[in-house]
Design a protein around this motif. Structure first.
Motif, short mmCIF file in Angstrom:
data_model
loop_
_atom_site.label_atom_id
_atom_site.label_comp_id
_atom_site.label_asym_id
_atom_site.label_seq_id
_atom_site.Cartn_x
_atom_site.Cartn_y
_atom_site.Cartn_z
N ASN A 72 1.62 -5.56 -5.57
CA ASN A 72 0.51 -6.48 -5.35
C ASN A 72 0.83 -7.65 -4.43
O ASN A 72 -0.05 -8.40 -4.09
CB ASN A 72 -0.01 -7.00 -6.69
N GLN A 73 2.05 -7.81 -4.00
CA GLN A 73 2.41 -8.98 -3.22
C GLN A 73 2.96 -8.69 -1.84
O GLN A 73 3.06 -9.59 -1.04
CB GLN A 73 3.47 -9.80 -3.99
N VAL A 74 3.36 -7.46 -1.56
CA VAL A 74 4.14 -7.18 -0.36
C VAL A 74 3.35 -6.31 0.61
O VAL A 74 2.78 -5.29 0.23
CB VAL A 74 5.47 -6.49 -0.73
N THR A 75 3.33 -6.76 1.87
CA THR A 75 2.74 -5.99 2.97
C THR A 75 3.82 -5.80 4.01
O THR A 75 4.52 -6.74 4.37
CB THR A 75 1.55 -6.75 3.59
N LEU A 76 3.94 -4.57 4.53
CA LEU A 76 4.92 -4.23 5.54
C LEU A 76 4.18 -3.86 6.83
O LEU A 76 3.29 -3.01 6.80
CB LEU A 76 5.79 -3.07 5.06
N VAL A 77 4.56 -4.50 7.92
CA VAL A 77 3.96 -4.25 9.23
C VAL A 77 5.07 -3.73 10.15
O VAL A 77 6.02 -4.44 10.44
CB VAL A 77 3.33 -5.53 9.82
N LEU A 78 4.92 -2.48 10.59
CA LEU A 78 5.94 -1.81 11.39
C LEU A 78 5.42 -1.44 12.77
O LEU A 78 4.22 -1.26 12.94
CB LEU A 78 6.39 -0.52 10.70
N THR A 120 13.22 -0.36 5.51
CA THR A 120 11.76 -0.28 5.65
C THR A 120 11.18 0.85 4.81
O THR A 120 10.08 0.73 4.28
CB THR A 120 11.32 -0.16 7.12
N ARG A 121 11.92 1.93 4.67
CA ARG A 121 11.44 3.03 3.82
C ARG A 121 11.36 2.59 2.36
O ARG A 121 10.37 2.88 1.68
CB ARG A 121 12.36 4.24 3.95
N GLN A 122 12.38 1.89 1.88
CA GLN A 122 12.35 1.44 0.48
C GLN A 122 11.25 0.42 0.24
O GLN A 122 10.57 0.46 -0.79
CB GLN A 122 13.72 0.85 0.09
N ILE A 123 11.04 -0.48 1.19
CA ILE A 123 9.94 -1.44 1.04
C ILE A 123 8.61 -0.71 1.11
O ILE A 123 7.71 -0.94 0.29
CB ILE A 123 10.02 -2.54 2.13
N GLY A 124 8.46 0.17 2.09
CA GLY A 124 7.21 0.88 2.29
C GLY A 124 6.77 1.73 1.12
O GLY A 124 5.58 1.85 0.83
N GLU A 125 7.72 2.32 0.41
CA GLU A 125 7.40 3.17 -0.74
C GLU A 125 6.63 2.40 -1.79
O GLU A 125 5.81 2.97 -2.50
CB GLU A 125 8.68 3.73 -1.36
N ASN A 126 6.89 1.12 -1.91
CA ASN A 126 6.32 0.35 -3.01
C ASN A 126 5.43 -0.81 -2.59
O ASN A 126 4.85 -1.48 -3.44
CB ASN A 126 7.46 -0.18 -3.89
N ALA A 127 5.31 -1.06 -1.30
CA ALA A 127 4.47 -2.16 -0.83
C ALA A 127 3.00 -1.85 -1.08
O ALA A 127 2.59 -0.68 -1.12
CB ALA A 127 4.70 -2.40 0.66
N ALA A 128 2.19 -2.89 -1.24
CA ALA A 128 0.76 -2.70 -1.44
C ALA A 128 0.12 -2.11 -0.19
O ALA A 128 -0.74 -1.23 -0.27
CB ALA A 128 0.10 -4.04 -1.78
N GLU A 129 0.55 -2.59 0.98
CA GLU A 129 0.01 -2.12 2.24
C GLU A 129 1.15 -1.91 3.23
O GLU A 129 2.11 -2.68 3.24
CB GLU A 129 -0.96 -3.14 2.83
N VAL A 130 1.01 -0.87 4.05
CA VAL A 130 1.95 -0.62 5.13
C VAL A 130 1.12 -0.29 6.36
O VAL A 130 0.25 0.59 6.31
CB VAL A 130 2.91 0.56 4.83
N TYR A 131 1.38 -1.01 7.44
CA TYR A 131 0.68 -0.78 8.69
C TYR A 131 1.67 -0.35 9.76
O TYR A 131 2.77 -0.89 9.85
CB TYR A 131 -0.01 -2.07 9.17
N LEU A 132 1.24 0.59 10.59
CA LEU A 132 1.97 0.94 11.79
C LEU A 132 1.15 0.43 12.96
O LEU A 132 -0.03 0.77 13.09
CB LEU A 132 2.17 2.46 11.91
N ILE A 133 1.76 -0.40 13.79
CA ILE A 133 1.09 -0.96 14.95
C ILE A 133 1.57 -0.21 16.18
O ILE A 133 2.77 -0.19 16.48
CB ILE A 133 1.40 -2.47 15.11
N THR A 134 0.64 0.42 16.89
CA THR A 134 1.00 1.15 18.10
C THR A 134 -0.23 1.29 18.99
O THR A 134 -1.35 1.42 18.47
CB THR A 134 1.62 2.52 17.77
N GLY A 135 -0.02 1.25 20.28
CA GLY A 135 -1.11 1.43 21.21
C GLY A 135 -2.23 0.42 21.05
O GLY A 135 -3.38 0.71 21.38
N GLY A 136 -1.92 -0.75 20.51
CA GLY A 136 -2.93 -1.78 20.31
C GLY A 136 -3.78 -1.60 19.07
O GLY A 136 -4.81 -2.25 18.92
N TYR A 137 -3.35 -0.72 18.16
CA TYR A 137 -4.11 -0.48 16.93
C TYR A 137 -3.21 -0.60 15.71
O TYR A 137 -2.05 -0.24 15.76
CB TYR A 137 -4.73 0.93 16.94
N ALA A 138 -3.81 -1.07 14.63
CA ALA A 138 -3.12 -1.14 13.34
C ALA A 138 -3.59 0.05 12.50
O ALA A 138 -4.78 0.18 12.22
CB ALA A 138 -3.45 -2.45 12.63
#
Length: 181
Positions: free
Chosen positions: A6-12, A153-171
């Motif tokens: 509920n607290q963690v967002t990962l932006v990759l 990043t894999r360990q954080i991503g497995e349990n984060a509330a949200e994970v975004y991949l930013i590429t080509g100008g899009y989230a």
């Protein structure tokens, strides 16, 4: 070592993809006081690096606090409260700052960091670089960096509330469109 969902967002994403801009947008939407946690160490002898740091700083609202925390992220996060939004930019720089640690030391640092993320009541937005999408580093330190950051990043991503991949100008919201392994 699960991360509190509920607290963690990962932006990759790759270099210059807009990761920091997306993370800044999320922080602005949090409706909490924001502390921008810079893991970079300013180098006055590197004009290109200085320019990048200044570009990032110029986008931040004046109401945000900025803290330079090159290595002690877990200790800083542990001080946060439920009213805080901590935007940490970036995990790659943090990992690079700690490459001098042995594998055993890194495992202790990693465990402490992930445990702190699990226990925090703060909203935490983490910016991380995607590395290793093709080129195998020629040097051991490059391979250690790639492996440590990828594992982190894999360990954080497995349990984060949200994970975004930013590429080509899009989230891209990976939790919404992806499948966990």
């Amino acid at each position: 070592m699960a991360v509190a969902k509920n607290q963690v967002t990962l932006v990759l994403g790759p270099a210059n993809s807009g990761k920091s801009e997306w993370a800044e947008k999320l922080a602005k939407q949090s409706n909490h006081p924001v502390t921008y946690v810079a893991t970079a160490i300013a180098d006055p002898n590197d004009p290109g690096w200085q320019k990048k740091l200044q570009k990032h700083a110029s986008r931040r609202p004046t109401s945000w606090q900025t803290q330079e925390i090159p290595t002690a992220l877990a200790e800083f996060i542990a001080q946060g409260t439920a009213q805080d939004c901590l935007l940490i930019d970036s995990l790659g720089t943090w990992v690079a700052n700690l490459l001098v640690e042995t594998e055993a030391e890194w495992e202790v640092t990693l465990t402490h960091f992930l445990d702190t993320l699990q226990q925090t009541s703060s909203q935490v937005i983490l910016v991380g670089e995607e590395t290793g999408w093709g080129v195998i580093p020629a040097y051991k330190s490059g391979r250690v960096f790639r492996d440590r950051l990828g594992n982190l990043t894999r360990q954080i991503g497995e349990n984060a509330a949200e994970v975004y991949l930013i590429t080509g100008g899009y989230a891209l919201p990976l939790k919404a469109i992806g499948y966990p392994l």
